[in-house]
Design an enzyme around this catalytic site. Structure first.
Site, PDB file in Angstrom:
ATOM      1  N   ASN A 180     -24.030  40.908  -3.938  1.00  4.79           N
ATOM      2  CA  ASN A 180     -23.545  42.100  -3.593  1.00  4.79           C
ATOM      3  C   ASN A 180     -24.557  42.991  -4.630  1.00  4.79           C
ATOM      4  OD1 ASN A 180     -22.280  42.810  -6.564  1.00  4.79           O
ATOM      5  ND2 ASN A 180     -20.988  41.040  -5.994  1.00  4.79           N
ATOM      6  N   ARG A 181     -24.237  44.400  -4.313  1.00  3.90           N
ATOM      7  CA  ARG A 181     -25.214  45.460  -4.734  1.00  3.90           C
ATOM      8  C   ARG A 181     -25.210  45.865  -6.268  1.00  3.90           C
ATOM      9  NH1 ARG A 181     -27.507  47.061  -0.244  1.00  3.90           N
ATOM     10  NH2 ARG A 181     -26.496  47.112   1.642  1.00  3.90           N
TER      11      ARG A 181
END
Ligand code: C5P
Length: 224
Positions: free
Chosen positions: A26-27
């Site tokens: 994920n970011r």
């Protein structure tokens, strides 16, 4: 005001292996968790940072490097036993592949599709924060994060109850300059028995200061 305490902080996004080279990620960059770690050291705490991030280790922090939700949970459960404060700032993956191939899955030379990846069977990861909330030692302050795009306070309040946390740091990640990868953040601090506190857009170190102010207030309300 955190002298003599052990503060455990998680940071970064977990990476869940699909095969030898691919992951579900994920970011999250870990910036907010690292800012909390830096601020906690400055306020006198002994700090253990359990992280997936490759940001430089802040001065005075004991770093435990992990990659997956499982590794993060094992490290957190060990460290949390002696912790006065646990801050779950990490973006833990919600799901992981049931089977991670030990080798690199091959592409079909004709279609270019990774044939073994036609579908990936997924399972839920353990909820680390909820697990901590169930067996919280007396006096420990447990802090969770909630990245939301709507109904910020209501969602944070239900997360507070569901996960057995003492404080939820909620951010509306649909706003400009808020949340993942930004140098700035804006949060609402949601705790039991007090009105939610809005902290306006600021650099992540300032946000860290507000979060630890709220933690210190919870600790002193308990002793008074
Ligand atoms: O349920 P949700 O992912 O929105 O909750 C966010 C909070 O729960 C964060 O503090 C995150 O670190 C924690 N969490 C966790 N284990 C998971 C998922 C989230 O500890 N599997």
């Amino acid at each position: 005001d955190l002298h003599g305490t052990h503060v455990v902080i998680t940071a970064g996004g977990t990476r869940e292996p699909i095969d030898a080279v691919r992951v579900i990620a994920n970011r999250s960059t870990g910036k907010q968790g690292y800012a909390i770690a830096t601020e906690a050291v400055a306020r006198g705490a002994k700090v253990t940072l359990i992280s997936t991030s490759d940001l430089p280790t802040p001065f005075g922090v004991n770093l435990v490097q992990v990659e997956t939700a499982q590794q993060m949970m094992d490290a957190v459960n060990t460290e949390a036993k002696s912790a006065d404060v646990v801050v779950m700032a990490a973006a833990v993956a919600d799901v992981r592949p049931v089977h991670a191939a030990m080798h690199k899955l091959k592409k079909d030379p004709l279609t270019g599709l990774i044939c073994d990846l036609g579908s990936i069977e997924l399972e839920a990861t353990p909820d680390i924060l909820a697990g901590l909330g169930k067996c919280k030692p007396a006096g420990q302050v447990l802090v969770g994060f909630a990245a939301e795009t709507e109904n910020l306070v209501a969602n944070a309040q239900s997360k507070l109850e569901r996960k057995g946390a003492d404080l939820i740091v909620a951010n509306d990640v649909s706003q400009a300059g808020v949340g993942f990868a930004h140098a700035t953040n804006a949060v609402t601090l949601v705790a039991r028995g007090t009105e939610p506190v809005e902290v306006a857009l600021a650099d992540k170190r300032s946000i860290a200061r507000s979060i630890l102010n709220a933690v210190v207030a919870i600790r002193s309300a308990r002793t008074n």
